[in-house]
Each structure stands twice: as structure tokens, then as C-alpha cells.
Write a protein that holds these residues in place. Structure first.
Motif, PDB file in Angstrom:
ATOM      1  N   VAL A 241       0.840  -1.198   0.000  1.00 40.17           N
ATOM      2  CA  VAL A 241       0.000   0.000   0.000  1.00 40.17           C
ATOM      3  C   VAL A 241       0.874   1.246   0.000  1.00 40.17           C
ATOM      4  N   MET A 242       1.902   1.227   0.870  1.00 43.50           N
ATOM      5  CA  MET A 242       2.717   2.439   0.969  1.00 43.50           C
ATOM      6  C   MET A 242       3.435   2.751  -0.337  1.00 43.50           C
ATOM      7  N   PHE A 243       3.936   1.730  -0.994  1.00 40.72           N
ATOM      8  CA  PHE A 243       4.684   1.986  -2.228  1.00 40.72           C
ATOM      9  C   PHE A 243       3.778   2.352  -3.405  1.00 40.72           C
ATOM     10  N   THR A 251       6.124  11.021   2.414  1.00 37.22           N
ATOM     11  CA  THR A 251       6.414   9.638   2.019  1.00 37.22           C
ATOM     12  C   THR A 251       6.531   9.570   0.503  1.00 37.22           C
ATOM     13  N   GLU A 252       5.602  10.194  -0.163  1.00 36.94           N
ATOM     14  CA  GLU A 252       5.604  10.160  -1.620  1.00 36.94           C
ATOM     15  C   GLU A 252       6.885  10.799  -2.156  1.00 36.94           C
ATOM     16  N   GLY A 253       7.259  11.913  -1.553  1.00 35.13           N
ATOM     17  CA  GLY A 253       8.485  12.601  -1.985  1.00 35.13           C
ATOM     18  C   GLY A 253       9.711  11.718  -1.823  1.00 35.13           C
ATOM     19  N   TYR A 254       9.767  11.015  -0.704  1.00 34.75           N
ATOM     20  CA  TYR A 254      10.930  10.140  -0.449  1.00 34.75           C
ATOM     21  C   TYR A 254      10.930   8.969  -1.419  1.00 34.75           C
ATOM     22  N   LYS A 258      12.475  12.440  -4.453  1.00 36.52           N
ATOM     23  CA  LYS A 258      12.599  13.902  -4.423  1.00 36.52           C
ATOM     24  C   LYS A 258      13.584  14.336  -3.360  1.00 36.52           C
ATOM     25  N   PHE A 259      13.727  13.528  -2.285  1.00 32.36           N
ATOM     26  CA  PHE A 259      14.766  13.804  -1.283  1.00 32.36           C
ATOM     27  C   PHE A 259      15.193  12.492  -0.655  1.00 32.36           C
TER      28      PHE A 259
END
Lengths: 260, 295
Positions: A241-243, A251-254, A258-259
Motif C-alpha cells: 500500500v505504501m509503495f 512519504t511520496e516525496g521520499y 525527491k529527497f
């Protein structure tokens, strides 16, 4: 409770409102509440310095080795506070594997596996020791590779073999939980693959908590994943789910690079 | 021509070559000057001392003046040896080690465990100062503490205490440095198995640093083997073999001094010095071997 934190029934570990500070107010872990699922691999992800290692080490109270540490909150192992028992007992129930393989250089392979018993002064019969060593080495798939050199020192082993030896050393106590602090970051891809396969096999009998900053590793082998950022537990969910559908923009950025 | 145009200046390569050779030559000459004293010492000791070295030299006590005088008159080698000195030296070094090694290893580990703390830094500085205290002063202190205070007379124990104080800073520092070389991950491995702190130190850290500790101990022993001044003030010397630590005892460096003061025994000065030098050298080589083998 926030919908970003996964709810688990009958957890092996439950962490509630855990905060850890170095010195007076440098918080490494801020108010983390999370339950850990039994017989599963839970990954803790996040950029460097996000507190994931500190959180991991708090679970077997290894973080108390650092000076000036302040801990608030509660961690329960099978419903029992980890602060209510001695660290010796706690660390028999919660084993740990480190970033770099660290077998004891002065001990043979056999002595390394049984080190937890020998160093704590347990008096076991030779046959009991043999059994523990054999089953631990079998569990990590190392027995065939080292069975002729059990009494030699482990320094001729490859990095991957040494790391599996360290896993065997942790397994010797038959712990409830095994903590792994980036166990493959010092290994080549082949050894990494072997360790990952091993972890997937081990989760049948053990609960594994894996700190990694390798996102694809977390995606490959973990069942649940935590994402930490600046000491906070931002999101905790089933890995799939998280991915695929992160709820928090950080979370999405990581996850999208993005960072981190 | 073309190259000069490119770099815009004259070709200096000859001058650079010369400078390079000049520098190399200087290094060779200075290195030669540095090693020449040791070569001359070894040569002189062998040339003058070797003829006295035989079984008696190791098994018999020092001759009296009359025996030595007769031998010198007749052109024979001097009878007797330095057995009283050798046994005395070994006795005192063993007792000094028994005192110094446990204390210094504990302090060394304490310093390692308390990096950056104020009291640890203070102890470290005091240790450095102790290393700088002249050995004759340590002899005086041991005289007051042990000769006057405990044994009520010159004694091997007083000599051992003086030597032990000299050994302390050397072993303390080498212990601390050795512990620093052991990866912290080894210590963590022990802690993660629930091993109590004192067992991590005793059963994990000390065995892991064994070669470093041994090297430090052997070097400190070889350092105090040749000490003369503190022994003059504490153990005085003896013409017989003595294993009672409350009695005056001989030692090889003390014997060298005694032989030096006796015109008939000059040859023994050289042979005793040769022995002492060989002993120290052997210890140094063993220490180096140990540190190479286990590093």
C-alpha cells in the motif's frame, strides 16, 4: 489515531509515545507509536539522520549505551514492558544484527554462534551446545559451507558469510524479535540477495525489524513499512500500500526520490 | 624551442635533477649518521664483551676482587659471572610487572571508556607527567615509601615499586591506544547479546586487544630492564643470589656500575652490557613479532 498508522492485532511489540533525546532537547525520535506484526518483516525507512537506527536500538535498549540519552514512552514485548526486565534477559528475547558483520575476532565459528551463552556464563552440556550451533547454522544456510572449519576463526569467511554467522549468533537464543540495522549495506549484491532470501525464510519463526535506506530492499522483502522523517513516524502501512499509494506527501516525496 | 615557447620559460630540468640528487644524498647521509651509533655500540660490545660470555657467566655469581685481580694478572678471563644480577633483575621485573600490569590495564580501559571526560583527561595528563619524572626521583620516592616505610632496609620490593611506577604510564597509554583500535562494533556485538559490561571488557575486549597489550607490556619491561639510578637508591645490590623480596638484591645494571668501579673487572662491564643489550633487543623483537602476527 491517525489513519497513516497501521493497526495491528496481537502485536509482538507495541511502541507507544516513544521519544528519545540526545542531550536536553535534540530529539532523535519524536512521539512514535506503532505496533509490530508477529512473524513478519517490518521495514523502517527514511533518510539519514531520521532516527530509524535510534528507534531500532531503543527496542533492545542498545541506545542506552550512548551518553546523555533521555527516553520517554513505553515499549512492550508480548504485553510486558521492556523496562521491567534486565537488559540481559531482554536482549535474549530481542536479538540484533548490525550494519557491518562483527563476529568476535578471537573466537572460532563454533564459539561465535554459542557466544551469547558462553559470555553470559550459561553452563550447557556439550551436546546441547552442538545442537544449538547446528540448528542456528542450518537456519542461516551456513552449515554446509563451514561444517569442516567450525573450530577455525571466522576471518576467512566472505563478508556475506560473516553476516550470516552474525545472524546465526543472534538466532542461537531463539529470540522473539530480530533487529537488523542495515544488514546488507556493507555487502555485495550476491550476498545481499542471499541475506534477503534468508530473512524471508526466517520470518516463519521470527519477527524481523529491518532498518534500511534501500527502498527497493524494503519493497522486495518487507510486509509492513514505516517511513520516518526528522524523528517522526510519518507513515506506517502495508508495504504494498505504501509503495503504491502513500498517504503523506513526504512519504511520496521520499519514495519518488525527491529527497533522501 | 617549441617547448620553451609553450611553458614560457627556460628548461629547468637539469637543475631539478640536481636538486633531487642533492636531496637524496642528504637523506642517505643523515640516515647513516642516525644508525651509526647503534652499529658502533653493538660492534664495541661484541668486540670487548664476547670473550667473557660462557656458561659460568650465566651460572655463577660475580667474582671477588682477589679472584678478578689474579685472573687479570695471569692474562686469563675473569672467573664467575652475573647470575646474582640476572636473577635479581628477573625477580624485580616480575614483581614490578605484577604490580604495574593489572593497575595500568584497568586505568587504560577506564581512560578508553571515558574519552573526552574531564577527569579522564586529567588522569591522562598526569600519566604523561609521570612518564617525564626522572627515574632517580622515582627511586627516591620508593626509598621513602618502601625502604624506610615497609621493609626497613634496602629491598628488591622497593626496586620493584620504583620500576612499576616507571612502567605504569607506558602500559596505560598502550592499553588505551589498543582499545581504541578495536572496532566499536565488537563491543556492540557483546552488548547486543546481553553480556554484562565487565564481561564484555574481560572476555571480548581484552582478548581482542591481546597482541597490543602484550606489545605494550614487553616494551615497558624492556624499558625498565636497564634502569640503574632507581635501583641504587632502593635495592642497593648483593653479592649472592637472592629471591627474598625484602632483602637487598643485585641487578644487571647495578652490577655494570659495580664492575665499572673496580679496575680489575672492566671486562665484565662489557660482557654484562652485551647481555643486557641482547636481552632488551630480544624483548623488542618479540614485541614486534607479536604485534605483527596478530594485527
Amino acid at each position: 489515531m491517525s489513519d497513516k498508522i497501521l493497526q495491528i492485532s496481537n502485536p509482538v511489540l507495541s511502541i507507544s509515545n516513544l521519544s528519545i533525546a540526545y542531550g536536553k532537547d535534540k530529539y532523535a525520535v519524536k512521539d512514535v507509536t506503532a505496533d509490530v506484526k508477529r512473524n513478519a518483516i517490518t521495514a523502517i525507512m527514511g533518510p539519514s539522520g531520521c532516527g530509524k537506527s535510534t528507534l531500532l536500538r531503543a527496542i533492545n535498549r542498545m541506545h542506552e549505551l550512548y551518553p546523555n540519552i533521555h527516553t520517554q514512552g513505553e515499549i512492550k514485548l508480548n504485553g510486558e514492558s521492556i523496562y521491567g526486565i534486565s537488559t540481559t534477559k531482554l536482549r535474549r528475547k530481542i536479538g540484533m544484527v548490525f550494519q557491518r558483520p562483527n563476529p568476535f575476532p578471537t573466537m572460532s565459528i563454533y564459539e561465535n554462534v554459542i557466544a551469547g551463552y558462553n559470555l553470559n556464563g550459561s553452563k550447557l552440556k556439550k551436546s546441547e551446545k552442538d545442537e544449538i550451533v547446528e540448528s542456528s547454522l542450518t537456519d542461516v544456510g551456513l552449515l554446509d559451507e563451514v561444517k569442516d572449519s567450525l573450530n577455525k576463526k571466522g576471518n576467512f569467511l566472505s563478508g556475506g558469510q560473516q553476516q550470516r554467522l552474525c545472524v546465526a549468533r543472534a538466532l542461537a537464543f531463539k529470540p522473539d524479535v530480530i533487529l537488523m540495522d542495515e544488514p546488507t549495506s556493507a555487502l555485495d549484491p550476491l550476498s545481499t540477495a542471499k541475506i534477503e532470501d534468508l530473512l524471508v525464510e526466517l520470518k516463519e519463526h521470527y519477527t524481523i525489524i529491518l532498518v534500511t535506506h534501500n527502498m527497493s530492499q524494503a519493497a522486495r522483502i518487507s510486509d509492513n513499512a514505516m517511513f520516518m522523517y526528522l524523528g517522526e513516524l510519518v507513515e506506517y502501512d502495508k508495504t504494498k500500500v505504501m509503495f503504491t499509494n502513500p498517504k503523506d506527501s513526504r512519504t511520496e516525496g521520499y519514495l519518488t526520490g525527491k529527497f533522501g | 624551442m617549441e617547448r620553451e615557447a609553450i611553458i614560457g620559460e627556460k628548461d629547468h630540468s637539469n637543475w631539478r635533477e640536481l636538486k633531487n640528487r642533492l636531496f637524496f644524498g642528504t637523506v642517505v647521509v643523515l640516515a647513516g649518521i642516525t644508525i651509526s651509533p647503534i652499529l658502533l655500540i653493538v660492534y664495541k660490545l661484541l668486540a670487548k664483551g664476547l670473550k667473557q660470555i660462557n656458561f659460568d657467566f650465566f651460572l655463577k655469581v660475580a667474582p671477588d676482587t682477589l679472584q678478578a685481580m689474579t685472573a687479570v694478572r695471569n692474562g686469563e678471563i675473569i672467573p664467575g659471572g652475573i647470575a646474582n644480577g640476572i636473577t635479581g633483575t628477573i625477580l624485580m621485573v616480575v614483581v614490578a610487572s605484577l604490580i604495574a600490569i593489572p593497575v595500568s590495564i584497568v586505568i587504560g580501559i577506564f581512560l578508553y571508556e571515558n574519552q573526552g571526560k574531564k577527569y579522564a583527561n586529567l588522569i591522562r595528563s598526569l600519566t604523561d607527567i609521570l612518564q617525564g619524572v626522572p627515574s632517580v626521583v622515582l627511586g627516591l620516592i620508593a626509598y621513602i615509601w618502601i625502604v624506610q616505610g615497609v621493609t626497613k632496609g634496602f629491598s628488591a620490593l622497593a626496586g620493584s615499586v620504583a620500576l612499576a611506577i616507571m612502567m605504569l604510564p607506558l602500559i596505560i597509554r598502550s592499553t588505551e591506544e589498543t582499545m581504541k583500535m578495536i572496532p566499536i562494533s565488537i563491543k556492540e556485538a557483546g552488548a547486543a547479546l546481553g553480556v554484562p559490561y565487565h564481561k564484555i571488557i574481560l572476555k571480548v575486549m581484552i582478548p581482542s586487544g591481546f597482541s597490543g597489550l602484550m606489545t605494550g607490556i614487553l616494551l615497558s619491561i624492556s624499558r625498565v630492564l636497564g634502569e640503574t639510578a632507581p635501583l641504587m637508591l632502593t635495592t642497593l645490590g648483593s653479592t649472592t643470589i637472592n629471591f627474598n623480596i625484602t632483602k637487598p638484591t643485585s641487578a644487571v645494571p647495578l652490577q655494570i656500575w659495580e664492575f665499572y668501579n673496580n679496575p680489575n673487572m672492566i671486562d665484565l662491564v662489557w660482557s654484562s652490557s652485551l647481555f643486557l643489550m641482547g636481552f632488551v633487543l630480544t624483548l623488542n623483537i618479540i614485541a614486534k613479532r607479536i604485534s605483527m602476527k596478530y594485527s
